[in-house]
Each structure stands twice: as C-alpha cells, then as structure tokens.
Design a protein around this motif. Structure first.
Motif, PDB file in Angstrom:
ATOM      1  N   LEU A   1       0.851  -1.184   0.000  1.00 49.03           N
ATOM      2  CA  LEU A   1       0.000   0.000   0.000  1.00 49.03           C
ATOM      3  C   LEU A   1       0.889   1.237   0.000  1.00 49.03           C
ATOM      4  N   VAL A   2       0.304   2.380  -0.211  1.00 50.22           N
ATOM      5  CA  VAL A   2       1.068   3.633  -0.210  1.00 50.22           C
ATOM      6  C   VAL A   2       1.872   3.776   1.078  1.00 50.22           C
ATOM      7  N   VAL A   3       1.278   3.435   2.212  1.00 44.37           N
ATOM      8  CA  VAL A   3       1.975   3.548   3.490  1.00 44.37           C
ATOM      9  C   VAL A   3       3.228   2.656   3.518  1.00 44.37           C
ATOM     10  N   ASP A   4       3.183   1.503   2.845  1.00 47.40           N
ATOM     11  CA  ASP A   4       4.356   0.631   2.763  1.00 47.40           C
ATOM     12  C   ASP A   4       5.469   1.286   1.947  1.00 47.40           C
ATOM     13  N   PHE A   5       5.098   1.890   0.830  1.00 47.93           N
ATOM     14  CA  PHE A   5       6.100   2.559  -0.011  1.00 47.93           C
ATOM     15  C   PHE A   5       6.731   3.747   0.731  1.00 47.93           C
ATOM     16  N   ILE A   6       5.931   4.463   1.491  1.00 42.67           N
ATOM     17  CA  ILE A   6       6.458   5.594   2.257  1.00 42.67           C
ATOM     18  C   ILE A   6       7.456   5.090   3.301  1.00 42.67           C
TER      19      ILE A   6
ATOM     20  N   GLY B   1      13.179   4.280   4.888  1.00 42.57           N
ATOM     21  CA  GLY B   1      14.088   3.303   5.488  1.00 42.57           C
ATOM     22  C   GLY B   1      13.648   2.831   6.864  1.00 42.57           C
ATOM     23  N   VAL B   2      12.352   2.833   7.102  1.00 37.87           N
ATOM     24  CA  VAL B   2      11.823   2.360   8.393  1.00 37.87           C
ATOM     25  C   VAL B   2      10.983   1.103   8.144  1.00 37.87           C
ATOM     26  N   PRO B   3      10.784   0.294   9.180  1.00 36.88           N
ATOM     27  CA  PRO B   3       9.981  -0.926   9.007  1.00 36.88           C
ATOM     28  C   PRO B   3       8.523  -0.600   8.657  1.00 36.88           C
TER      29      PRO B   3
ATOM     30  N   ARG C   1       7.335   0.977  18.763  1.00 40.21           N
ATOM     31  CA  ARG C   1       8.392   2.004  18.758  1.00 40.21           C
ATOM     32  C   ARG C   1       8.805   2.443  17.357  1.00 40.21           C
ATOM     33  N   ARG C   2       8.629   1.600  16.358  1.00 40.91           N
ATOM     34  CA  ARG C   2       9.074   1.941  15.000  1.00 40.91           C
ATOM     35  C   ARG C   2       7.908   2.175  14.044  1.00 40.91           C
ATOM     36  N   GLY C   3       6.726   2.413  14.595  1.00 45.48           N
ATOM     37  CA  GLY C   3       5.579   2.711  13.752  1.00 45.48           C
ATOM     38  C   GLY C   3       4.389   1.849  14.095  1.00 45.48           C
ATOM     39  N   VAL C   4       3.225   2.438  13.941  1.00 43.56           N
ATOM     40  CA  VAL C   4       1.992   1.704  14.218  1.00 43.56           C
ATOM     41  C   VAL C   4       0.907   2.164  13.247  1.00 43.56           C
ATOM     42  N   ASN C   5       0.133   1.202  12.807  1.00 43.99           N
ATOM     43  CA  ASN C   5      -0.940   1.468  11.867  1.00 43.99           C
ATOM     44  C   ASN C   5      -2.272   1.199  12.562  1.00 43.99           C
TER      45      ASN C   5
ATOM     46  N   SER D   1       8.016  12.083  14.232  1.00 41.76           N
ATOM     47  CA  SER D   1       7.256  11.051  13.520  1.00 41.76           C
ATOM     48  C   SER D   1       6.488  11.630  12.345  1.00 41.76           C
ATOM     49  N   LEU D   2       6.177  10.750  11.411  1.00 39.00           N
ATOM     50  CA  LEU D   2       5.313  11.079  10.287  1.00 39.00           C
ATOM     51  C   LEU D   2       3.924  10.568  10.616  1.00 39.00           C
ATOM     52  N   PHE D   3       2.934  11.404  10.428  1.00 36.44           N
ATOM     53  CA  PHE D   3       1.539  11.024  10.630  1.00 36.44           C
ATOM     54  C   PHE D   3       0.874  10.944   9.264  1.00 36.44           C
ATOM     55  N   ILE D   4       0.250   9.816   8.983  1.00 41.16           N
ATOM     56  CA  ILE D   4      -0.454   9.635   7.721  1.00 41.16           C
ATOM     57  C   ILE D   4      -1.921   9.419   8.033  1.00 41.16           C
TER      58      ILE D   4
END
Length: 174
Positions: free
Chosen positions: A46-51, A56-58, A73-77, A131-134
């Motif tokens: 998905l777009v979030v995966d490409f971002i 360079g984050v998991p 700690r390294r991102g949550v959806n 952090s990046l917020f999507i």
C-alpha cells in the motif's frame, strides 16, 4: 502513525472478528510481495508501505497485532478495512449499521493508548515531534453503509459535513 480504512490497513483487519475472514485474509491478497495474505486490501504493498520503505523504516505494526511498547516504537498502523469516519451512533440514529465496528474515533483512542505505552510525556513529545503522521483515505465506507441501507443520494449528501467534521475533530484533537 497511520490512520484510515482499507487503503491504509496493513493488517488490523486480520485481528478483528468482524473482518478476520474477509477477502484480504486469503489469496490472492498479499501473494506478489509478501507471499501470504497480510490483511492488506492489495496483492502487494500500500502507499503507506512505499512511504515506510522510502524512509528506510519498518512497515508499521498493525495496532491490533501489537502487545507492548516495543511493538510500536518503530511505527503503528491504526487503519482498519471498512472503518468509517463517523461513529456507530450516527448510523444507528438513521437506522443504519456499519459493516465494521471501527470508526476514526476508535483509531484516535488507540493512538492515545499507544502514546501512554511509550513512556513519559517528554518521551511521547519527542516521538511525536520526530514522527510522520499519515491520515489515509477515510469516509468512503460511510457512504457505502448509507447506500446499503437504501439511503437516497440526497440523504447521503447530507453526510458530507458530518464526515468532514469527524475527520477535522480527530485530526485537531489528537
């Protein structure tokens, strides 16, 4: 931190009873990139995966798959396929029933729960500042619920300010 519906869900739908056996839980979903169904409404990423990959984050951990602060700690959806912008009360007051019992407000609450897990106010502030917020697409399922309940186009059009207001309130409060 990622929020939304099926266009952003990286696997929460696999952990929710209402969606666990849905299409994204079986092939061909996930075959091309992940080699197995991942709960994504896609055969690949998905777009979030490409971002995430570009940064360079998991890939972000689906909230419903995590259990501890370390998982997040390294991102949550927080996105869930079928989620609505509006809460169940809005639909129930119109004699409608959402397909999935998750709204944007639920996702905001989950976000606050994760923040509590991440430690002190100072630590949470630092994490949020870096952090990046999507906020992915959300609101389409509100109309699908309406039309499944035989709502007219004019009645559904009246949902627009409510949907925009729901997104605005979560984005500005969270």
């Amino acid at each position: 931190f990622s929020f939304g519906d099926s266009l952003t869900d990286t696997g929460n739908s696999l952990h929710l009873a209402a969606t666990r056996a849905g299409p994204s839980s079986r092939p061909p979903y996930g075959e091309t990139f992940f080699r197995r169904p991942t709960g994504r409404a896609s055969d690949g990423r998905l777009v979030v995966d490409f971002i995430a990959e570009a940064l360079g984050v998991p890939h972000p951990t689906p909230y419903l798959a995590g259990k501890s602060a370390e998982d997040f700690r390294r991102g949550v959806n927080f996105a869930v396929g079928g989620a609505t912008a509006l809460g169940p009360d809005f639909f129930e007051s119109r004699g409608l029933k959402p397909f999935v019992p998750v709204s944007f407000t639920n996702q905001a609450t989950w976000f606050k729960n994760v923040l509590q897990l991440l430690g002190s106010v100072h630590n949470r502030t630092r994490i949020m500042a870096t952090s990046l917020f999507i906020v992915g697409e959300i609101g389409v399922n509100d109309y699908l619920v309406a039309f499944a309940g035989n709502t007219t186009v004019e009645e559904a059009r009246a949902f627009v300010p409510h949907i925009v207001g729901a997104v605005r309130s979560v984005v500005t409060v969270s």
